[in-house]
Design an enzyme around this catalytic site. Sequence first.
Site, PDB file in Angstrom:
ATOM      1  N   ASP A  28      37.940   7.119  25.571  1.00 37.06           N
ATOM      2  CA  ASP A  28      37.469   8.159  24.653  1.00 37.06           C
ATOM      3  C   ASP A  28      38.474   9.318  24.623  1.00 37.06           C
ATOM      4  O   ASP A  28      38.210  10.403  25.137  1.00 37.06           O
ATOM      5  CB  ASP A  28      36.081   8.629  25.158  1.00 37.06           C
TER       6      ASP A  28
ATOM      7  N   THR B  49      -0.603  -5.942  -0.789  1.00 39.13           N
ATOM      8  CA  THR B  49       0.172  -6.623  -1.833  1.00 39.13           C
ATOM      9  C   THR B  49       1.639  -6.595  -1.441  1.00 39.13           C
ATOM     10  O   THR B  49       2.244  -5.522  -1.391  1.00 39.13           O
ATOM     11  CB  THR B  49       0.016  -5.859  -3.186  1.00 39.13           C
TER      12      THR B  49
ATOM     13  N   HIS C 118      -7.421   1.096   2.472  1.00 35.45           N
ATOM     14  CA  HIS C 118      -5.994   0.966   2.822  1.00 35.45           C
ATOM     15  C   HIS C 118      -5.618  -0.507   2.807  1.00 35.45           C
ATOM     16  O   HIS C 118      -6.470  -1.367   3.045  1.00 35.45           O
ATOM     17  CB  HIS C 118      -5.774   1.537   4.238  1.00 35.45           C
ATOM     18  N   GLY C 119      -4.354  -0.809   2.575  1.00 35.13           N
ATOM     19  CA  GLY C 119      -3.857  -2.189   2.684  1.00 35.13           C
ATOM     20  C   GLY C 119      -4.052  -2.692   4.104  1.00 35.13           C
ATOM     21  O   GLY C 119      -3.970  -1.900   5.051  1.00 35.13           O
ATOM     22  N   ASP C 120      -4.277  -3.992   4.265  1.00 36.87           N
ATOM     23  CA  ASP C 120      -4.589  -4.487   5.614  1.00 36.87           C
ATOM     24  C   ASP C 120      -3.354  -4.595   6.519  1.00 36.87           C
ATOM     25  O   ASP C 120      -3.444  -5.099   7.630  1.00 36.87           O
ATOM     26  CB  ASP C 120      -5.342  -5.824   5.540  1.00 36.87           C
TER      27      ASP C 120
ATOM     28  N   TYR D 259      -5.079  10.912   9.702  1.00 36.66           N
ATOM     29  CA  TYR D 259      -6.027  11.295   8.650  1.00 36.66           C
ATOM     30  C   TYR D 259      -7.070  12.325   9.107  1.00 36.66           C
ATOM     31  O   TYR D 259      -7.906  12.740   8.302  1.00 36.66           O
ATOM     32  CB  TYR D 259      -6.797  10.053   8.170  1.00 36.66           C
TER      33      TYR D 259
END
Length: 431
Positions: A204, A122, A89-91, A75
């Site tokens: 291979d 949430t 902000h969401g925790d 930020y």
Amino acid sequence: MKTVYTCFCTDVIHEGHLNIIQKAREYGEVVVGVLSDRAMIRFNRFPTISFEERVQIVREMDGVSRVVVQDEIAYDEVIRQIRPDYVIHGDNWISGPMKAVRDQVEAALKEYGGEIIDVPYTYNENVKRIDARIREKVGMPEYRRKRLRLLLSLCPIVKTIEVHSGLTGLIAEKTIVERGGELDQFDAMWVSSLCDSTAKGKPDIELVDMTSRFRTIDDIMEVTTKPIIFDGDTGGLIEHFVYTVRTLERMGVSAIIIEDKTGLKRNSLFGTEVSQTQDTVEHFCEKIAAGKRTQLTDAFMIIARIESLILEQGMEDALTRARAYVGAGADGIMIHSRRKDPAEILQFCDLFRQEDQRTPIVVVPTSFNSVTEEELMAHGVNIVIYANQLTRSAFPAMQRTAVDILKNHRAREVDERLMPIGEILTLIDEL
Ligand code: SPV
Ligand code: MG
């Protein structure tokens, strides 16, 4: 009036976002940053709608005064510009890799007395369902296929890790680290012929057939969203190669890399210790052109892998081939080497870039593993593939466990280096 800033990194607004805006309004005027495509991709949130559409959705939300672009996950820049009194902000960023971002925000705000507001994140059934749907959508072929080209246009270097199963796919998809305040993760996945064969206990040598290789891809696709680069070995007969291209493209694979060898293919890292034959320029160009004629989307990429340095044919041969393969339609060049010193790879990149600034360059630093991504970028490399490190780390760990159980006639001695049962049981998310 105080200013409250929050940043959204989403294509869909759900109640979690509404909740944040509602809370933010209690503190002042709400400014929302919309994360740019470039930053969203770094965050493994692949946009399914355009940046302009995302801005529009946020602008239309009740309670939002202003919308700005946030071009970095960090930020710092946006805080310097807006100087918000609060960042909300969401925790969920209090712990885990996002904590580094929160710490930076806290430090930036502290300089002038700003504050963070953490609101309960949430994450109810409805939000979970929306999240899962977005994730599944970006894993669909039409989104996944074009992701590699988008990454090439937005990332300084596309970091790619080998995968050969659902489980390794999950590691590629979910591993995130924090480094110097930045979040870092892999951008793409490499379905290596060496590791796909090894996982099946086979050499291979193009022995594991395409149907089986496609099954591996399918397992990986089931649980991931990141783009896939497929190791197509020699591509086989031209008549077969076109079918491979068609199938991969339909599945949503982003690119196939084919190497300019013919006959019994041996792994490149054997170099000249075993007999290996390089294809003619003309025939390999024909193969590339046939593949390009077959593909139906613009997104799918056919990348030509040059074995001249591996087979000690010299730099001039490698460059001549690069020119010819690009002329035949190759969407990228992979240059390979088994020297410990990256000098010849970097020299190739410099010389190739003098004449071609656009065609993506791919490298696989298995032998020349001292080279950093920053050095590769400086020499014009666009994709770096860590081609076998997951397999090579898992095998000795498993072998040591097997030996120790045999030696001790029980499993207690190995237990402390194992993942706890509780973790393995919950490792895989259920729908
Ligand atoms: C692979 O991962 O299968 C490759 C890269 O082709 S290398 O093993 O270095 O040839
Ligand atoms: Mg291979």
